[in-house]
Write an enzyme that holds these catalytic residues in place. Structure first.
Site, short mmCIF file in Angstrom:
data_model
loop_
_atom_site.label_atom_id
_atom_site.label_comp_id
_atom_site.label_asym_id
_atom_site.label_seq_id
_atom_site.Cartn_x
_atom_site.Cartn_y
_atom_site.Cartn_z
N LYS A 16 31.51 55.84 32.61
CA LYS A 16 30.71 56.58 31.66
C LYS A 16 31.58 57.59 30.91
O LYS A 16 31.55 57.67 29.68
CB LYS A 16 29.58 57.31 32.42
N ARG A 86 25.90 64.35 34.88
CA ARG A 86 25.72 62.91 35.07
C ARG A 86 26.79 62.30 35.96
O ARG A 86 27.97 62.57 35.78
CB ARG A 86 25.77 62.20 33.70
N GLY A 95 21.63 53.62 38.39
CA GLY A 95 20.53 54.24 39.14
C GLY A 95 20.84 54.58 40.58
O GLY A 95 20.00 55.11 41.28
N MET A 97 23.31 56.59 41.80
CA MET A 97 23.70 57.98 42.05
C MET A 97 22.80 58.89 41.19
O MET A 97 21.94 58.44 40.47
CB MET A 97 25.17 58.17 41.73
N ARG A 330 28.32 50.67 28.12
CA ARG A 330 29.09 50.02 29.19
C ARG A 330 28.92 48.52 29.04
O ARG A 330 27.99 48.06 28.37
CB ARG A 330 28.59 50.46 30.56
N HIS A 448 14.38 49.62 36.72
CA HIS A 448 15.30 49.54 37.85
C HIS A 448 15.21 48.19 38.56
O HIS A 448 16.20 47.53 38.83
CB HIS A 448 14.97 50.66 38.84
N ARG A 554 31.01 13.82 57.78
CA ARG A 554 30.82 13.93 59.23
C ARG A 554 30.04 12.72 59.71
O ARG A 554 28.89 12.54 59.32
CB ARG A 554 30.02 15.18 59.57
N ARG A 610 35.63 11.87 58.91
CA ARG A 610 36.00 12.45 60.20
C ARG A 610 35.34 11.67 61.32
O ARG A 610 34.12 11.44 61.30
CB ARG A 610 35.58 13.91 60.27
N GLU A 737 42.52 22.68 63.28
CA GLU A 737 41.44 23.60 63.64
C GLU A 737 41.63 24.21 65.03
O GLU A 737 40.96 25.17 65.39
CB GLU A 737 40.08 22.91 63.54
N SER A 756 43.64 18.63 57.07
CA SER A 756 42.52 19.33 56.47
C SER A 756 42.19 20.50 57.39
O SER A 756 41.94 20.31 58.58
CB SER A 756 41.31 18.41 56.33
N GLY A 758 40.21 22.92 59.23
CA GLY A 758 38.82 23.13 59.65
C GLY A 758 38.71 24.60 60.02
O GLY A 758 38.83 24.98 61.18
N THR A 759 38.50 25.42 59.02
CA THR A 759 38.62 26.87 59.26
C THR A 759 37.45 27.45 60.03
O THR A 759 37.54 28.58 60.49
CB THR A 759 38.82 27.62 57.93
N ASN A 760 36.35 26.72 60.18
CA ASN A 760 35.28 27.24 61.03
C ASN A 760 35.77 27.30 62.48
O ASN A 760 35.70 28.35 63.13
CB ASN A 760 34.03 26.35 60.98
N ASP A 761 36.25 26.15 62.97
CA ASP A 761 36.75 26.13 64.34
C ASP A 761 38.02 26.95 64.48
O ASP A 761 38.22 27.64 65.48
CB ASP A 761 37.01 24.68 64.79
N CYS A 823 38.30 22.21 54.66
CA CYS A 823 36.94 21.68 54.63
C CYS A 823 35.96 22.56 55.39
O CYS A 823 34.82 22.20 55.61
CB CYS A 823 36.90 20.26 55.19
N TYR A 843 43.68 20.76 47.70
CA TYR A 843 42.26 20.79 47.33
C TYR A 843 41.45 21.65 48.30
O TYR A 843 41.91 21.96 49.40
CB TYR A 843 41.67 19.38 47.29
P1 ADP Z 1 22.43 56.53 35.06
O1 ADP Z 1 23.87 56.32 35.29
O2 ADP Z 1 21.60 56.43 36.28
O3 ADP Z 1 21.93 55.75 33.89
P2 ADP Z 1 22.66 58.76 33.30
O4 ADP Z 1 23.68 59.79 33.60
O5 ADP Z 1 23.03 57.76 32.29
O6 ADP Z 1 22.25 58.08 34.66
O7 ADP Z 1 21.37 59.57 32.86
C1 ADP Z 1 20.05 59.23 33.10
C2 ADP Z 1 19.23 59.30 31.84
O8 ADP Z 1 19.31 60.58 31.23
C3 ADP Z 1 19.68 58.31 30.80
O9 ADP Z 1 18.55 57.72 30.22
C4 ADP Z 1 20.40 59.15 29.80
O10 ADP Z 1 20.32 58.59 28.54
C5 ADP Z 1 19.68 60.48 29.88
N1 ADP Z 1 20.63 61.55 29.55
C6 ADP Z 1 21.77 61.84 30.20
N2 ADP Z 1 22.44 62.83 29.59
C7 ADP Z 1 21.69 63.20 28.53
C8 ADP Z 1 21.86 64.17 27.51
N3 ADP Z 1 22.94 64.94 27.44
N4 ADP Z 1 20.90 64.27 26.59
C9 ADP Z 1 19.81 63.49 26.64
N5 ADP Z 1 19.58 62.56 27.56
C10 ADP Z 1 20.52 62.41 28.51
MG MG Z 2 22.85 55.67 32.21
MG MG Z 3 35.65 21.47 63.77
#
Ligand code: ADP
Ligand code: MG
Ligand code: MG
Length: 864
Positions: A16, A86, A95, A97, A330, A448, A554, A610, A737, A756, A758-761, A823, A843
């Protein structure tokens, strides 16, 4: 500061932070801010959750710069600066963290905000949002406490939506929230902006190690990161009224891959509202009607960002009183189908080259594409309950559960479940893993549940607004019908349909873009890809998937079929060689028939067969009533039969009388099997069908064992070929094996024309972990980080891999052109395939449905 991050990659700035900095450099409209590096998070954890004064000083220094840049001060009573705090690691973990918005508000600064914006309702709304987020994330007040307080006030005022609350109502909410914080923590909500900031930064660092983040990293194999970065960014407001709004958009459709701008937004809302699925948002194209200028600017920006990053972008934006801001970009998560389509499209558009295209699709991801779909026929008669959003494709059939815990518990008892929720929160991730699919009542395509399900390749139907879920009563109501926990439903994640009961599923079509990508993969890979198949049907399926032969057929599976097991048992129970030979003679035509079918299906390609591997007692009944029945059918005395079964009992069958060891005792078994293989091959060759039989002797630890077996094979093959009066080429080799077989591979290769692995055994015997029992405790090993991965799923490169390496080197030394393959289960595991590529196997062989995954993984290994 954003814009000054040049040269610092996402390892240090987080994804980010790096992209925010880059976007500022590009001159895009980004609210200003600065990034605290991931290294600081690392320091924080290494120092018992503290950091040196230097960090505190640097934060203060940059905060001052930000205040200067914005012309506002944090917590100021006249014109306050508000910021977001953030999270953002090097790998995106949507979502998982924490983030805090609107930081800097208190009873004084809100007056400044009201005065400056002239919008009291907005200011009060921001304040209550801040209290809730800060209380939840930083002060760890259960979010239910806030929901409860809010609901109470909404009920009192008789309103349904947050947006219907007036200024006075919001004041009440703020008071109630503060009380909730004090009640839950015994502490006052901190007024001072800098104190708030410090607490929020620590909370974001702490969220790096919350349960859901840890689970997410484990599931997505995210390792070796320093921690999360923290971005302090000045706030822009999407909740300032009807000319403000917020949204999430993708430069292409993340579900189908279609090259069409895709996304959702809400007017008068703040970021979290869209992803949390609190209100159901509008399609992005609608923005063109509401705010055409912003829409056009957004389109220009997304096109530029996609060109810059050369990949599909997932963006967050906010509009504050008609002005557009970008808050994040991203590389977007996508379904397997979308990944394939985008990769092929982008190569065709000239955005990326072919090799990049191949690397864009993760081999594991293909698994979802190879997954089931609902049979359209069975839909015709099914009861369609409702339709939600097609959030993540695939089909799910399972019993309804209403909580992550219930999903997990039922799944543990072997039940297939569908998780049904009003909306999912990141805490549900464990339940999502345990489910076949997810159904939610609220939330859009970017909610989410949808994002996480797509990442997992799990079927998900989101925003099915006609269903009502009561998580306490454990009921699902839809159009007057009630379903309880345990009732079965079926989801179609590709259409959003929800059906009552269990529908039939079927396998997918693999053509078009998929086929194109596979052709490219084949161009770059060095490993051959074979399949493990025991029947003509599996052989055909695998061939369609691109298998270049059979690496493991087999033969024992053929012994279990109903029409043969009788003869097998007769053979086992026979008192002498003659008796056994008589029984084996009955089996011969069956085995030959099997091989005819398989050779035909694999015409022109090598087929490794086999010889009999399991201990003989596996073919005998264990239950009293079955033994009685067998004694009648076989016409043997019950006591004699029981004695015989007892004699065959082994304490440790995996290390018992099996594989090549059986032939040492009963050479006639190998004689029959050789005759079946070679006569089938001769017959087909006479008909003009190309056959390449490879006979493989299992469980060899000593060259002398192999020699004994191979002598029989050559003798019988010679006789058989002579009978047909033709020339037939065939190979004889062995499984590696037993660890001793690997260690003495130079000797073994004097006889074996191929190995061949036989990595399980080989894994079982090298680790001394029974592969049938270890499943019960290996999970603990992985959870407690004693093993990085289950060694039965991903090859233990440092241990078992060394044995493989040794056998490769020794085998090639004796016989430079020796053919080498694998295998075991590992032959279909991308990480293990990379190892196979590195040690230079010829292979890998895997189950039919993993053949495309292996082809792509082999290409990745070569390209990397
Ligand atoms: P996540 O990684 O879980 O998406 P974000 O850090 O992107 O968390 O933020 C969560 C939400 O808050 C996102 O929808 C983001 O657009 C909004 N947000 C984060 N920073 C700002 C900001 N400076 N102004 C307005 N909205 C923000
Ligand atoms: Mg975000
Ligand atoms: Mg075997």
């Amino acid at each position: 500061m954003f814009g000054e991050g040049k040269g610092l990659g996402k390892t240090i700035l987080g994804g980010k932070g790096k992209n925010l900095s880059e976007m500022v450099e590009m001159g895009l409209p980004i609210p200003m801010g600065f990034t605290i590096s991931t290294e600081t998070c690392d320091i924080y954890y290494k120092n018992n959750k503290t950091y040196p004064q230097q960090v505190i000083d640097e934060i203060e220094e940059n905060l001052k710069r930000l205040e200067k840049h914005m012309g506002k001060k944090l917590g100021d009573a006249q014109d306050p600066l508000l910021v977001s705090v953030r999270s953002g690691a090097a790998d995106s973990m949507p979502g998982m963290m924490d983030t805090v918005l609107n930081l800097g508000l208190n009873d004084q600064s809100i007056q400044g905000l009201i005065a400056k914006t002239g919008n009291e309702r907005f200011a009060r709304d921001s304040y209550r949002r801040f209290l809730q987020m800060f209380g939840d994330v930083v002060m760890e007040v259960p979010h239910h406490d806030f929901e409860h307080a809010l609901q109470t006030i909404k009920d009192k005022k008789g309103v349904k939506l947050d947006t219907e609350l007036g200024i006075e109502d919001l004041k009440e909410v703020v008071t109630a929230y503060k009380a909730a914080i004090q009640k839950a923590t015994g502490k006052m909500f901190p007024n001072d902006g800098r104190e708030q900031l410090k607490m929020a930064v620590d909370a974001v660092f702490n969220s790096w190690n919350n349960d859901r983040a840890i689970v997410y990293r484990r599931l997505n194999d995210i390792k070796g990161l320093l921690g999360t970065a923290v971005n302090i960014q000045s706030m822009v407001f999407g909740n300032m009224g009807e000319t403000s709004g917020t949204g999430v958009c993708f430069t292409r459709n993340p579900s189908t891959g279609e090259n069409k701008f895709y996304g959702e937004f809400l007017m008068n809302a703040q970021g979290e509202d869209v992803v949390a699925g609190i209100r159901t948002p509008l399609e992005i194209q609608e923005l063109d009607k509401v705010m055409p200028d912003c829409y056009k600017e957004l389109v220009k920006i997304y096109q530029g960002l996609e060109k810059h990053y050369k990949d599909m972008q997932d963006m967050e934006f906010t509009i504050q009183e008609g002005k557009l801001y970008i808050l994040q970009t991203r590389n977007g998560k996508r379904t397997a189908a979308a990944a394939v389509k985008m990769a092929v499209d982008m190569v065709n558009e000239g955005l990326i080259d072919e090799k990049t295209g191949v690397l864009r699709v993760k081999p594991e991801q293909l698994d979802a594409l190879l997954h089931k779909q609902i049979n359209p026929e069975s839909k015709k008669t099914a009861e369609l309950l409702t339709k939600g959003l097609p959030a993540s494709p695939g089909a799910a059939v399972g019993q309804i559960v209403f909580s992550a815990q219930a999903a997990h518990d039922r799944n543990e008892t072997g039940k297939k479940v569908v998780l049904v929720r009003t909306e999912t929160s990141p805490e549900d991730i464990v339940g999502m893993v345990a489910s076949q699919g997810i159904l939610t009542a609220r939330g859009g395509m970017t909610s989410h549940a949808a994002v996480v399900a797509r990442g997992m390749g799990k079927c998900c139907v989101a925003g099915a607004s006609e269903i009502a879920v009561d998580e306490h009563a454990k009921t699902l109501n839809v159009k007057g019908k009630t379903f309880n926990e345990g009732d079965v439903i079926t989801l179609d994640g590709s259409t959003g349909e929800v059906f009552a009961g269990s529908l039939q599923t079927m396998d997918p079509e693999l053509s078009g873009d998929f086929a194109t990508l596979m052709t490219w993969a084949d161009k770059y890979r060095k490993l051959g890809i074979r399949t493990n198949a025991d029947t003509p049907h599996d052989s055909e399926v695998a061939r369609k998937f691109g298998a270049e032969g059979i690496g493991l057929c087999r033969t024992e599976h053929m012994f279990f079929a109903e029409d043969r097991i009788k003869a097998v048992r007769e053979m086992i129970l026979a008192d002498d060689v003659d008796g056994r030979k008589k029984a084996l003679a009955k089996l011969l035509p069956f085995q030959k028939e099997d091989f005819l079918g398989i050779f035909k299906a694999m015409a022109g390609l090598p087929v490794t067969i086999r010889f009999l591997d399991p201990p003989l007692h596996e073919f005998l009944p264990q239950e009293e009533k079955d033994i009685v029945e067998l004694s009648q059918i076989m016409n043997v005395d019950l006591e004699t039969l029981k004695k015989k079964i007892e004699d065959l009992h082994e304490f440790n069958p995996m290390l018992g009388h099996r594989g090549c060891r059986l032939v040492i005792t009963y050479p006639e078994i190998a004689e029959m099997q050789t005759e079946a293989v070679i006569s089938a091959a001769c017959e087909l060759q006479k008909q003009g069908i190309e056959v390449h039989p490879e006979i493989m002797i299992p469980l060899v630890g000593f060259k002398s064992e192999l020699d004994f077996n191979v002598e029989i094979v050559h003798r019988v093959a010679k006789e058989t070929i002579a009978r047909y009066g033709i020339d037939l080429e065939y190979k004889v080799g062995t499984m590696i094996e037993v660890p001793r077989g690997a260690v003495t591979a130079d000797k073994v290769a004097e006889t074996a024309e191929f190995f061949s692995f036989g990595t399980n055994d080989l894994t079982q015997m090298s680790l001394g972990f029974s592969r049938d029992d270890a499943g019960k405790f290996i999970k603990e090993y992985v959870v407690k980080n004693i093993f990085e991965k289950d060694p039965f799923q991903t090859l233990d490169v440092d241990g078992v891999g060394q044995l493989v390496q040794m056998a490769v080197d020794k085998g090639r030394k004796t016989r430079p052109n020796i053919k080498l393959g694998i295998c075991g289960e590992h032959g279909g595991d991308p990480q293990s395939i990379e190892f196979c590529h590195k040690v230079g196997l010829n292979y890998v062989s895997c189950s039919p449905f993993r053949v495309p995954i292996a082809r792509l993984a082999a290409a990745h290994a070569a390209l990397k």
